[in-house]
Design a protein around this motif. Sequence first.
Motif, PDB file in Angstrom:
ATOM      1  N   PRO A  31       0.826  -1.209   0.000  1.00  0.00           N
ATOM      2  CA  PRO A  31       0.000   0.000   0.000  1.00  0.00           C
ATOM      3  C   PRO A  31       0.858   1.256   0.000  1.00  0.00           C
ATOM      4  O   PRO A  31       1.975   1.246   0.505  1.00  0.00           O
ATOM      5  CB  PRO A  31      -0.801  -0.119   1.307  1.00  0.00           C
ATOM      6  CG  PRO A  31      -0.006  -1.034   2.160  1.00  0.00           C
ATOM      7  CD  PRO A  31       0.729  -1.961   1.232  1.00  0.00           C
ATOM      8  N   ALA A  32       0.336   2.320  -0.576  1.00  0.00           N
ATOM      9  CA  ALA A  32       1.055   3.587  -0.596  1.00  0.00           C
ATOM     10  C   ALA A  32       1.248   4.059   0.838  1.00  0.00           C
ATOM     11  O   ALA A  32       0.334   4.026   1.643  1.00  0.00           O
ATOM     12  CB  ALA A  32       0.270   4.618  -1.395  1.00  0.00           C
ATOM     13  N   GLN A  33       2.449   4.468   1.152  1.00  0.00           N
ATOM     14  CA  GLN A  33       2.753   4.898   2.504  1.00  0.00           C
ATOM     15  C   GLN A  33       2.353   6.347   2.698  1.00  0.00           C
ATOM     16  O   GLN A  33       2.206   7.108   1.753  1.00  0.00           O
ATOM     17  CB  GLN A  33       4.238   4.701   2.779  1.00  0.00           C
ATOM     18  CG  GLN A  33       4.629   3.234   2.707  1.00  0.00           C
ATOM     19  CD  GLN A  33       6.075   3.021   3.069  1.00  0.00           C
ATOM     20  OE1 GLN A  33       6.747   3.928   3.493  1.00  0.00           O
ATOM     21  NE2 GLN A  33       6.545   1.803   2.900  1.00  0.00           N
ATOM     22  N   ALA A  34       2.204   6.731   3.941  1.00  0.00           N
ATOM     23  CA  ALA A  34       1.723   8.070   4.254  1.00  0.00           C
ATOM     24  C   ALA A  34       2.768   9.147   3.988  1.00  0.00           C
ATOM     25  O   ALA A  34       2.429  10.275   3.705  1.00  0.00           O
ATOM     26  CB  ALA A  34       1.285   8.129   5.712  1.00  0.00           C
ATOM     27  N   THR A  35       4.055   8.798   4.078  1.00  0.00           N
ATOM     28  CA  THR A  35       5.084   9.813   3.870  1.00  0.00           C
ATOM     29  C   THR A  35       5.278  10.055   2.390  1.00  0.00           C
ATOM     30  O   THR A  35       5.244   9.128   1.588  1.00  0.00           O
ATOM     31  CB  THR A  35       6.425   9.368   4.478  1.00  0.00           C
ATOM     32  OG1 THR A  35       6.794   8.120   3.905  1.00  0.00           O
ATOM     33  CG2 THR A  35       6.333   9.232   5.982  1.00  0.00           C
ATOM     34  N   TYR A  74       2.231   5.045  -7.892  1.00  0.00           N
ATOM     35  CA  TYR A  74       1.452   5.152  -9.124  1.00  0.00           C
ATOM     36  C   TYR A  74       0.472   3.987  -9.254  1.00  0.00           C
ATOM     37  O   TYR A  74      -0.648   4.177  -9.723  1.00  0.00           O
ATOM     38  CB  TYR A  74       2.365   5.211 -10.340  1.00  0.00           C
ATOM     39  CG  TYR A  74       3.156   6.489 -10.473  1.00  0.00           C
ATOM     40  CD1 TYR A  74       3.026   7.542  -9.578  1.00  0.00           C
ATOM     41  CD2 TYR A  74       4.063   6.654 -11.507  1.00  0.00           C
ATOM     42  CE1 TYR A  74       3.752   8.706  -9.708  1.00  0.00           C
ATOM     43  CE2 TYR A  74       4.796   7.824 -11.650  1.00  0.00           C
ATOM     44  CZ  TYR A  74       4.638   8.847 -10.743  1.00  0.00           C
ATOM     45  OH  TYR A  74       5.364   9.992 -10.883  1.00  0.00           O
ATOM     46  N   CYS A  75       0.881   2.790  -8.857  1.00  0.00           N
ATOM     47  CA  CYS A  75      -0.024   1.638  -8.893  1.00  0.00           C
ATOM     48  C   CYS A  75      -1.256   1.903  -8.039  1.00  0.00           C
ATOM     49  O   CYS A  75      -2.382   1.616  -8.448  1.00  0.00           O
ATOM     50  CB  CYS A  75       0.685   0.384  -8.382  1.00  0.00           C
ATOM     51  SG  CYS A  75       1.752  -0.412  -9.558  1.00  0.00           S
ATOM     52  N   HIS A  76      -1.030   2.435  -6.870  1.00  0.00           N
ATOM     53  CA  HIS A  76      -2.130   2.736  -5.955  1.00  0.00           C
ATOM     54  C   HIS A  76      -3.094   3.742  -6.584  1.00  0.00           C
ATOM     55  O   HIS A  76      -4.312   3.536  -6.578  1.00  0.00           O
ATOM     56  CB  HIS A  76      -1.546   3.267  -4.642  1.00  0.00           C
ATOM     57  CG  HIS A  76      -2.554   3.547  -3.592  1.00  0.00           C
ATOM     58  ND1 HIS A  76      -3.207   2.554  -2.903  1.00  0.00           N
ATOM     59  CD2 HIS A  76      -3.036   4.715  -3.115  1.00  0.00           C
ATOM     60  CE1 HIS A  76      -4.043   3.101  -2.054  1.00  0.00           C
ATOM     61  NE2 HIS A  76      -3.956   4.417  -2.155  1.00  0.00           N
ATOM     62  N   LEU A  77      -2.552   4.810  -7.153  1.00  0.00           N
ATOM     63  CA  LEU A  77      -3.386   5.844  -7.775  1.00  0.00           C
ATOM     64  C   LEU A  77      -4.145   5.302  -8.984  1.00  0.00           C
ATOM     65  O   LEU A  77      -5.343   5.567  -9.159  1.00  0.00           O
ATOM     66  CB  LEU A  77      -2.518   7.032  -8.209  1.00  0.00           C
ATOM     67  CG  LEU A  77      -1.890   7.860  -7.095  1.00  0.00           C
ATOM     68  CD1 LEU A  77      -0.880   8.828  -7.676  1.00  0.00           C
ATOM     69  CD2 LEU A  77      -2.964   8.590  -6.317  1.00  0.00           C
ATOM     70  N   LEU A  78      -3.455   4.547  -9.828  1.00  0.00           N
ATOM     71  CA  LEU A  78      -4.071   4.019 -11.047  1.00  0.00           C
ATOM     72  C   LEU A  78      -5.153   2.985 -10.733  1.00  0.00           C
ATOM     73  O   LEU A  78      -6.192   2.945 -11.402  1.00  0.00           O
ATOM     74  CB  LEU A  78      -3.013   3.426 -11.963  1.00  0.00           C
ATOM     75  CG  LEU A  78      -2.055   4.432 -12.598  1.00  0.00           C
ATOM     76  CD1 LEU A  78      -0.852   3.717 -13.216  1.00  0.00           C
ATOM     77  CD2 LEU A  78      -2.771   5.283 -13.637  1.00  0.00           C
ATOM     78  N   TRP A  93       4.751   1.334 -14.352  1.00  0.00           N
ATOM     79  CA  TRP A  93       6.175   1.210 -14.665  1.00  0.00           C
ATOM     80  C   TRP A  93       6.562   2.186 -15.779  1.00  0.00           C
ATOM     81  O   TRP A  93       7.584   2.871 -15.682  1.00  0.00           O
ATOM     82  CB  TRP A  93       6.501  -0.219 -15.072  1.00  0.00           C
ATOM     83  CG  TRP A  93       7.927  -0.423 -15.471  1.00  0.00           C
ATOM     84  CD1 TRP A  93       8.448  -0.422 -16.727  1.00  0.00           C
ATOM     85  CD2 TRP A  93       9.031  -0.646 -14.608  1.00  0.00           C
ATOM     86  NE1 TRP A  93       9.795  -0.632 -16.694  1.00  0.00           N
ATOM     87  CE2 TRP A  93      10.186  -0.778 -15.404  1.00  0.00           C
ATOM     88  CE3 TRP A  93       9.162  -0.760 -13.228  1.00  0.00           C
ATOM     89  CZ2 TRP A  93      11.446  -1.007 -14.869  1.00  0.00           C
ATOM     90  CZ3 TRP A  93      10.426  -0.993 -12.704  1.00  0.00           C
ATOM     91  CH2 TRP A  93      11.541  -1.113 -13.517  1.00  0.00           C
ATOM     92  N   ALA A  94       5.760   2.269 -16.821  1.00  0.00           N
ATOM     93  CA  ALA A  94       6.075   3.144 -17.950  1.00  0.00           C
ATOM     94  C   ALA A  94       6.113   4.611 -17.520  1.00  0.00           C
ATOM     95  O   ALA A  94       7.020   5.358 -17.907  1.00  0.00           O
ATOM     96  CB  ALA A  94       5.058   2.945 -19.074  1.00  0.00           C
ATOM     97  N   ILE A  95       5.146   5.017 -16.711  1.00  0.00           N
ATOM     98  CA  ILE A  95       5.098   6.419 -16.269  1.00  0.00           C
ATOM     99  C   ILE A  95       6.246   6.723 -15.308  1.00  0.00           C
ATOM    100  O   ILE A  95       6.909   7.756 -15.420  1.00  0.00           O
ATOM    101  CB  ILE A  95       3.729   6.735 -15.627  1.00  0.00           C
ATOM    102  CG1 ILE A  95       2.616   6.555 -16.647  1.00  0.00           C
ATOM    103  CG2 ILE A  95       3.721   8.159 -15.083  1.00  0.00           C
ATOM    104  CD1 ILE A  95       1.217   6.603 -16.054  1.00  0.00           C
ATOM    105  N   ALA A  96       6.504   5.814 -14.365  1.00  0.00           N
ATOM    106  CA  ALA A  96       7.587   6.035 -13.407  1.00  0.00           C
ATOM    107  C   ALA A  96       8.942   6.076 -14.101  1.00  0.00           C
ATOM    108  O   ALA A  96       9.791   6.917 -13.785  1.00  0.00           O
ATOM    109  CB  ALA A  96       7.573   4.935 -12.342  1.00  0.00           C
TER     110      ALA A  96
END
Length: 131
Positions: A31-35, A74-78, A93-96
């Motif tokens: 999961p995306a971390q808070a920081t 980005y995975c989390h957002l997408l 991966w492509a965007i990052a």
Amino acid sequence: MEVARDWIQIMNTTAKLLHPSDAAAPYCTIPAQATPIASRPCLDWQKLVALGVEEGEAKTICEGLQIRRLMQSYCHLLAHAGVPSSDVKSVAWAIAKFDITGLTPSRKQQAKLHQYALPICRSNLWRTRLL
């Protein structure tokens, strides 16, 4: 001897991080971390050089780690924007990779980016020079 042991540990840890197709590395299950990403410490390529790694290879390792770190967010957002889980890794991966290296995606990746243009825009991840 200790330097060699550290080098082997670094390579074993980072080898999985450089390729999104590696099924052993769960890129999007974290999961995306808070920081914020920018505030988290990053591996310094100069530390790897001090351990005996060639400069070019050290920069490549650090670049791969930065891409992976961005990709997790980005995975989390997408995923929340509606990209199917089967394609979320490759799109992220492509965007990052574009954000870190500035290299345009391959034709196959560009096709996926076109396919999911709307969710990418919803996630505020669209880049005008991405395609």
